[in-house]
Enzyme design. Sequence first.
Site, mmCIF file in Angstrom:
data_model
loop_
_atom_site.group_PDB
_atom_site.id
_atom_site.type_symbol
_atom_site.label_atom_id
_atom_site.label_comp_id
_atom_site.label_asym_id
_atom_site.label_seq_id
_atom_site.Cartn_x
_atom_site.Cartn_y
_atom_site.Cartn_z
ATOM 1 N N LYS A 187 0.851 -1.208 0.000
ATOM 2 C CA LYS A 187 0.000 0.000 0.000
ATOM 3 C C LYS A 187 0.877 1.245 0.000
ATOM 4 O O LYS A 187 0.684 2.157 -0.787
ATOM 5 C CB LYS A 187 -0.874 0.002 1.245
ATOM 6 C CG LYS A 187 -1.512 1.342 1.571
ATOM 7 C CD LYS A 187 -2.363 1.329 2.826
ATOM 8 C CE LYS A 187 -1.613 1.613 4.081
ATOM 9 N NZ LYS A 187 -1.324 3.010 4.374
ATOM 10 N N ASN A 188 1.894 1.264 0.880
ATOM 11 C CA ASN A 188 2.676 2.488 1.065
ATOM 12 C C ASN A 188 3.666 2.740 -0.053
ATOM 13 O O ASN A 188 4.214 3.838 -0.167
ATOM 14 C CB ASN A 188 3.381 2.459 2.425
ATOM 15 C CG ASN A 188 2.379 2.616 3.562
ATOM 16 O OD1 ASN A 188 1.187 2.874 3.306
ATOM 17 N ND2 ASN A 188 2.814 2.429 4.777
ATOM 18 N N ARG A 196 -4.631 10.604 4.199
ATOM 19 C CA ARG A 196 -3.557 11.572 4.329
ATOM 20 C C ARG A 196 -2.557 11.474 3.187
ATOM 21 O O ARG A 196 -1.928 12.452 2.794
ATOM 22 C CB ARG A 196 -2.870 11.315 5.667
ATOM 23 C CG ARG A 196 -1.990 12.397 6.062
ATOM 24 C CD ARG A 196 -1.191 12.102 7.269
ATOM 25 N NE ARG A 196 -0.198 13.128 7.344
ATOM 26 C CZ ARG A 196 0.888 13.171 6.566
ATOM 27 N NH1 ARG A 196 1.077 12.214 5.676
ATOM 28 N NH2 ARG A 196 1.758 14.140 6.655
ATOM 29 N N CYS A 227 -4.608 12.538 12.699
ATOM 30 C CA CYS A 227 -5.369 11.272 12.692
ATOM 31 C C CYS A 227 -5.137 10.594 14.043
ATOM 32 O O CYS A 227 -4.470 11.133 14.918
ATOM 33 C CB CYS A 227 -4.916 10.387 11.536
ATOM 34 S SG CYS A 227 -3.241 9.815 11.729
ATOM 35 N N ARG A 275 -0.044 15.093 11.884
ATOM 36 C CA ARG A 275 0.562 14.681 10.605
ATOM 37 C C ARG A 275 0.954 15.942 9.816
ATOM 38 O O ARG A 275 0.358 16.284 8.822
ATOM 39 C CB ARG A 275 -0.419 13.812 9.810
ATOM 40 C CG ARG A 275 -0.994 12.613 10.556
ATOM 41 C CD ARG A 275 0.033 11.580 10.978
ATOM 42 N NE ARG A 275 0.702 10.931 9.861
ATOM 43 C CZ ARG A 275 0.227 9.855 9.231
ATOM 44 N NH1 ARG A 275 -0.946 9.374 9.578
ATOM 45 N NH2 ARG A 275 0.886 9.305 8.235
ATOM 46 N N ASP A 327 4.941 1.084 11.892
ATOM 47 C CA ASP A 327 3.698 0.445 11.439
ATOM 48 C C ASP A 327 3.558 -0.984 11.938
ATOM 49 O O ASP A 327 2.522 -1.610 11.712
ATOM 50 C CB ASP A 327 3.616 0.464 9.908
ATOM 51 C CG ASP A 327 3.465 1.870 9.380
ATOM 52 O OD1 ASP A 327 3.645 2.073 8.175
ATOM 53 O OD2 ASP A 327 3.200 2.774 10.193
ATOM 54 N N ARG A 368 -8.353 -0.571 5.106
ATOM 55 C CA ARG A 368 -7.540 0.442 4.410
ATOM 56 C C ARG A 368 -6.183 -0.135 4.013
ATOM 57 O O ARG A 368 -5.584 0.297 3.040
ATOM 58 C CB ARG A 368 -7.303 1.646 5.336
ATOM 59 C CG ARG A 368 -8.557 2.412 5.669
ATOM 60 C CD ARG A 368 -8.232 3.681 6.400
ATOM 61 N NE ARG A 368 -7.234 4.465 5.667
ATOM 62 C CZ ARG A 368 -6.712 5.599 6.122
ATOM 63 N NH1 ARG A 368 -7.075 6.050 7.306
ATOM 64 N NH2 ARG A 368 -5.823 6.271 5.423
HETATM 65 C C1 EPZ Z 1 4.356 7.127 5.915
HETATM 66 O O1 EPZ Z 1 3.592 8.207 6.411
HETATM 67 C C2 EPZ Z 1 3.443 5.912 5.951
HETATM 68 N N1 EPZ Z 1 2.260 6.143 5.115
HETATM 69 C C3 EPZ Z 1 2.986 5.645 7.393
HETATM 70 O O2 EPZ Z 1 2.222 4.431 7.378
HETATM 71 C C4 EPZ Z 1 4.224 5.430 8.258
HETATM 72 O O3 EPZ Z 1 3.823 5.230 9.601
HETATM 73 C C5 EPZ Z 1 5.141 6.655 8.155
HETATM 74 O O4 EPZ Z 1 5.490 6.891 6.774
HETATM 75 C C6 EPZ Z 1 6.428 6.471 8.936
HETATM 76 O O5 EPZ Z 1 7.124 5.357 8.454
HETATM 77 C C7 EPZ Z 1 2.370 6.007 3.779
HETATM 78 O O6 EPZ Z 1 3.436 5.743 3.248
HETATM 79 C C8 EPZ Z 1 1.116 6.184 2.982
HETATM 80 P P1 EPZ Z 1 6.366 10.686 7.761
HETATM 81 P P2 EPZ Z 1 4.181 9.724 6.295
HETATM 82 O O7 EPZ Z 1 6.176 11.917 6.979
HETATM 83 O O8 EPZ Z 1 5.081 9.836 5.139
HETATM 84 C C9 EPZ Z 1 6.897 13.971 11.106
HETATM 85 C C10 EPZ Z 1 0.376 3.033 7.780
HETATM 86 O O9 EPZ Z 1 -0.036 2.547 8.838
HETATM 87 N N2 EPZ Z 1 6.758 14.918 9.984
HETATM 88 O O10 EPZ Z 1 7.526 9.791 7.441
HETATM 89 O O11 EPZ Z 1 3.022 10.632 6.394
HETATM 90 C C11 EPZ Z 1 5.619 13.187 11.381
HETATM 91 O O12 EPZ Z 1 4.775 13.905 12.274
HETATM 92 C C12 EPZ Z 1 0.823 4.485 7.737
HETATM 93 O O13 EPZ Z 1 0.494 2.404 6.697
HETATM 94 C C13 EPZ Z 1 7.024 16.268 10.192
HETATM 95 O O14 EPZ Z 1 7.371 16.677 11.297
HETATM 96 O O15 EPZ Z 1 5.028 9.810 7.633
HETATM 97 C C14 EPZ Z 1 6.144 11.923 12.013
HETATM 98 O O16 EPZ Z 1 6.381 12.137 13.377
HETATM 99 C C15 EPZ Z 1 0.564 5.211 9.050
HETATM 100 N N3 EPZ Z 1 6.894 17.132 9.144
HETATM 101 C C16 EPZ Z 1 7.471 11.682 11.299
HETATM 102 O O17 EPZ Z 1 7.844 12.959 10.751
HETATM 103 C C17 EPZ Z 1 6.534 16.711 7.885
HETATM 104 O O18 EPZ Z 1 6.451 17.545 6.958
HETATM 105 C C18 EPZ Z 1 7.409 10.663 10.181
HETATM 106 O O19 EPZ Z 1 6.356 11.040 9.330
HETATM 107 C C19 EPZ Z 1 6.280 15.344 7.703
HETATM 108 C C20 EPZ Z 1 6.395 14.462 8.750
#
Ligand code: EPZ
Length: 485
Positions: free
Chosen positions: A22-23, A118, A142, A147, A348, A440
Amino acid sequence: MDAFVIQGKAHLSGSVLVNGSKNAALPQMAAALLTAEPVTITDAPRLSDLASMGQLLEELGCDVEEAGRASPNTGGVKNGYAGTAEPASHRSVGRRLRIQTVDETATHARYEIVRTMRASISVLGPLLARRGVARVSMPGGCAIGDRPVDLHLRGLVAMGADINLCSGDITATAPVGAGGRRRLKGARIFLGGPFGSTVLGTANIMSAATLAEGTTVIENAACEPEVQDLGRMLTAMGARIEGAGTPRIVIEGVEELGGVDHRVMPDRIEAGTFMMIGAITNSQITIENCPLDALMAVTDRLERIGVKITVREPGWVDPMRVRCDVTCDRTLNPVEMTTQPYPGFPTDLQAQLLALLTIAEGNSVVTEKIFPERFLHVAELTRMGASAFRQGPTVVVSGVRRLVGAPVMASDLRASACLVMAGLAAEGETIVRRVYHLDRGYERMDLALRDMGAEIERIDDRDLERREEEAVAASTARIHSALAG
Ligand code: EPZ
């Protein structure tokens, strides 16, 4: 809304085929906006998140259709996935999703869709790079926490984009370049935040940079395998990318990208979830099309716990598509685990590992470093008899002899998987409500589990109420007759 009714003390056997990721598939679908040629994604899983992305792309002027099945061992034996018979109907391996831009005038990703998923933010970079303008609703928070997308925006501003936030929308325009065409400019970008890098932020910037004027360097890029898989797809479309999957990615912008037929990598989180399902039920199962090479941090912890992962095919195989057996010692050892960006233990799979540790012999310590609030599943596990104590981003889990089935509520995608796991292991019946969260990210997990011998039934909430009323009526009648007798 659907619920699962699960009979506990399940003992599973047989095999499960891991779907496409998915990701990985979501940003790859968004990347189809970078070209007017057809983009086909093979092994795209049948998940509600991909359906939402497809709907969003249609609103943005794309044709999105299912292009029939490729053979599940599309890559033949060389892929190491020798494959079994045609996968059961509820597994998507082999499904092909075809996306082609037919109208490039639309540039608005509406709140109504973005709020449901998202990952819609992944269209921002490709839209801006190809069409020069984009309006994407800010994704809200969420159940797992805030996020933010500040890092995504910081990267695009560095590439010359003018970005404004108004009434919940991000509006972005690329600078006017030579010949009056709006085009982003290559830049040097540090993509690090308080919790490390950003997976979808790296995907957004890397995708946008493929069509920018000049060279872009992303420092502190996310190294997740899904980013690497996107890099492979973009390169096959004609992009010039070095270092996808490492902390430093260099992209040399080109004028145009072509189409591609890309086979998405298997879903490492689905594979890890099934490994832990095998472990928590003390079963011996086989996992097909398993991206074992992307799960080393996970197998490291599982082996420490007493779970054995054995690759079935000897000799050379594609380490991202192996067939492996999962077996488990009768007693589980407690462990310490802290979630980290890749190649560390993935956030995850935190909820699923925590569920497994509720029946380990001793105290385990789980620390969540990516989404510190990602513990809504702990209260629900406690309802089933788990003993867990949370202190900020850390939970101490004291193993108990058994879990007891109970009605529980899913709150997010991975928490729902953890509750299904606990229900399979518990004594008695567990009802998991709001399994739309599970749908999902896991394609018909109930059918896959039933194929392996689990007693699990998908039921509409309304039927559940009726069943509970009948049970109350029956027990009331029994009490009355006992009193009368
Ligand atoms: C991806 O989300 C995945 N989703 C998430 O999987 C996964 O948990 C996450 O990466 C971390 O590995 C998809 O790929 C669709 P991040 P993403 O931006 O990219 C902070 C699932 O269960 N951050 O890597 O949205 C954020 O708050 C989902 O399949 C900022 O501060 O996650 C978090 O603490 C849930 N500023 C950390 O970084 C930003 O601009 C990692 O978030 C972006 C993120």
